[in-house]
Design an enzyme around this catalytic site. Structure first.
Site, PDB file in Angstrom:
ATOM      1  N   SER A   1     -40.938 -14.025 -16.844  1.00  0.00           N
ATOM      2  CA  SER A   1     -41.522 -13.146 -15.832  1.00  0.00           C
ATOM      3  C   SER A   1     -42.598 -12.326 -16.530  1.00  0.00           C
ATOM      4  O   SER A   1     -42.322 -11.656 -17.531  1.00  0.00           O
ATOM      5  CB  SER A   1     -40.428 -12.252 -15.260  1.00  0.00           C
ATOM      6  OG  SER A   1     -40.945 -11.539 -14.167  1.00  0.00           O
ATOM      7  N   GLU A   2     -43.833 -12.393 -16.029  1.00  0.00           N
ATOM      8  CA  GLU A   2     -44.970 -11.973 -16.861  1.00  0.00           C
ATOM      9  C   GLU A   2     -45.063 -10.468 -17.113  1.00  0.00           C
ATOM     10  O   GLU A   2     -45.840 -10.035 -17.954  1.00  0.00           O
ATOM     11  CB  GLU A   2     -46.294 -12.544 -16.330  1.00  0.00           C
ATOM     12  CG  GLU A   2     -46.674 -12.205 -14.921  1.00  0.00           C
ATOM     13  CD  GLU A   2     -46.185 -13.236 -13.911  1.00  0.00           C
ATOM     14  OE1 GLU A   2     -45.188 -13.922 -14.172  1.00  0.00           O
ATOM     15  OE2 GLU A   2     -46.811 -13.326 -12.833  1.00  0.00           O
ATOM     16  N   ASN A   3     -44.289  -9.659 -16.414  1.00  0.00           N
ATOM     17  CA  ASN A   3     -44.278  -8.236 -16.769  1.00  0.00           C
ATOM     18  C   ASN A   3     -43.624  -8.004 -18.138  1.00  0.00           C
ATOM     19  O   ASN A   3     -43.813  -6.949 -18.744  1.00  0.00           O
ATOM     20  CB  ASN A   3     -43.574  -7.399 -15.689  1.00  0.00           C
ATOM     21  CG  ASN A   3     -42.201  -7.917 -15.321  1.00  0.00           C
ATOM     22  OD1 ASN A   3     -41.976  -9.110 -15.226  1.00  0.00           O
ATOM     23  ND2 ASN A   3     -41.270  -7.014 -15.121  1.00  0.00           N
TER      24      ASN A   3
ATOM     25  N   SER B   1     -46.184 -10.595 -23.578  1.00  0.00           N
ATOM     26  CA  SER B   1     -45.873 -11.542 -22.509  1.00  0.00           C
ATOM     27  C   SER B   1     -47.050 -12.485 -22.249  1.00  0.00           C
ATOM     28  O   SER B   1     -46.877 -13.700 -22.102  1.00  0.00           O
ATOM     29  CB  SER B   1     -45.535 -10.767 -21.234  1.00  0.00           C
ATOM     30  OG  SER B   1     -45.197 -11.650 -20.202  1.00  0.00           O
TER      31      SER B   1
END
Lengths: 232, 218
Positions: free
Chosen positions: B46-48, B88
């Site tokens: 999840s890119e956060n 990330s």
């Protein structure tokens, strides 16, 4: 040793020197890990004409959204601003300028800013509207766009715990942009849930070393949830 | 019959491999997590700043400091790690993600993708989509084959502003699975009960139809 004691006594002191027209870097992703009390203090201070760098711009009535209500933000640099009706209206009315920046490029701009790298090449955005007017260069047959670093006059950051030296740790995904903003601020202000005794945080676990932190304050947080999703 | 959203997710899940690190976009891609085959382990990014996204929380597990890129509350699975957003996207841009699945408005025969901006409508932002398409080698785009008005979304040139140029090689629509090669869509599979003729009629971009087009296995 007081030279290393980063604690300040009040939120007013924490943001002393913030002036109209300055650039403020804000940690947080959505409403997760946002420096909510520092944002509230900027509202109270009434500082205007701000350029705010943050992945998002809060929601109506909370987070950075409250600075829109008083028209304190002139320009927003963000990757996604979709959760905010007031933002839309001010943008359409021309009261607010927005520079949409891919999320990874935004993160790297801050990282570079804090690390003394003035600009970097990334493949992100090549051939898209984001690359318009920017220098491009080919490396090993691939195209890259030159993106410039961001440094802020102030960084406002939300940590979990810190010691008085300003060594900070973050909690879960509330980390997000916070350590990046912390390193890229000329004056970095961190608010945390708890100030612990020096030595309580293992040195190797510290995520933002105190060298980046100028002012530290302990606050209490609402931690509003944007999308409450539960499993059945 | 055109595939349902769930069936599209099922078809994409067949591309998963044991040990894959996978980034799933919002919408149909998110549903792929429900169809990971039994006995297979994948790690969702999840890119956060979360690798190893778990289920949604129970009431007891609910935690404001634990969200995914769609800002939903989530949990972390065993083996997960959490990091800042620059780390990330270093993972993403650096090509370390094994499979990326995301939605789109349009895709063209040159591998261009448009997914973030419709001129005249308010632009909300690209989030991490431009980084994801620029960094991943293995991307599957999921979308309906045509718009509600019947306009094809598989074109010779995207008409909307791009998210990425020349980065898409595979597309799953509700009608077909196609690959992009040498300036054309290549029809690899058709949805069960969907004819080649229907796919041809709804594909505006150059399309290569092999002699035999198998029906999709879900």
């Amino acid at each position: 040793m007081s030279g290393f004691d980063k604690r300040v006594a009040s939120y007013a002191e924490a943001l002393d020197g913030l002036q109209d027209g300055m650039t403020v870097l804000a940690g947080g992703f959505g409403l997760c890990g946002i420096p909510e009390n520092l944002i509230a203090e900027i509202r109270r201070k009434g500082t205007t004409d701000l350029t705010v760098v943050s992945n998002n711009c809060g929601v109506d009535g909370f987070g950075l959204g409250v600075l829109l209500e008083e028209r304190q933000i002139r320009k927003m640099i963000a990757s996604y601003v979709g959760e905010n009706a007031l933002f839309e209206r001010q943008l359409l009315d021309g009261e607010l300028e927005v520079e949409l920046t891919p999320q990874g490029t935004l993160a790297e701009k801050l990282r570079a800013g804090g690390a003394g790298i003035p600009a970097f090449y990334t493949a992100t955005g090549f051939g898209t509207p984001v690359a318009e007017g920017k220098e491009a260069r080919e490396f090993a047959g691939r195209h890259y766009v030159l993106e410039h670093a961001i440094v802020g006059d102030f960084a406002i950051v939300k940590g979990w715990k810190a010691d008085r030296f300003g060594n900070v740790i973050y909690r879960h995904t509330a980390q997000n942009f916070n350590p990046l903003a912390a390193a890229a601020g000329r004056i970095t202000v961190v608010e945390v849930e708890e100030i612990v005794e020096p030595g309580e945080i293992e040195p190797s676990q510290i995520q933002t070393p105190g060298i980046y932190v100028d002012r530290l304050i302990c606050g209490s947080f609402e931690k509003r949830i944007e999308k409450r999703t539960l499993r059945d | 019959m055109a595939l349902t959203r769930e069936q599209m997710a099922q078809r994409v899940a067949r591309e998963l491999q044991d040990g894959f690190y996978v980034n799933l976009g919002i919408g149909i891609p998110t549903l792929v997590a429900n169809y990971v085959p039994e006995g297979m382990e994948v790690m969702l990014q999840s890119e956060n700043g979360l690798l190893g996204m778990g289920q949604y929380p129970t009431e007891d597990e609910l935690d404001a400091d634990m969200i995914n890129a769609g800002k939903q509350t989530v949990t972390a699975r065993i083996g997960a790690s959490i990091f800042d957003s620059a780390a990330s996207f270093a993972m993403i841009r650096g090509g370390h993600i094994d499979l990326t699945v995301l939605g789109a408005f349009e895709v063209d025969v040159h591998g261009n993708i448009a997914s973030w901006m419709v001129p005249g409508k308010l632009v909300k932002g690209m989030g991490g989509a431009m980084d994801l398409v620029a960094g991943a080698e293995n991307i599957i785009v999921t979308m309906t084959h045509a718009s509600k008005d019947g306009e094809s979304k598989l074109l010779d040139w995207c008409s909307l502003p791009l998210t990425g140029a020349g980065c898409i090689k595979r597309v799953l629509t509700d009608l077909a699975y196609l690959e992009i090669a040498e300036g054309a869509f290549v029809l690899k599979e058709r949805a069960p009960g969907v004819s080649v003729e229907e796919i041809v009629s709804k594909t505006a971009g150059r399309l290569i139809v092999p002699e035999y087009v198998p029906e999709m296995q879900l």
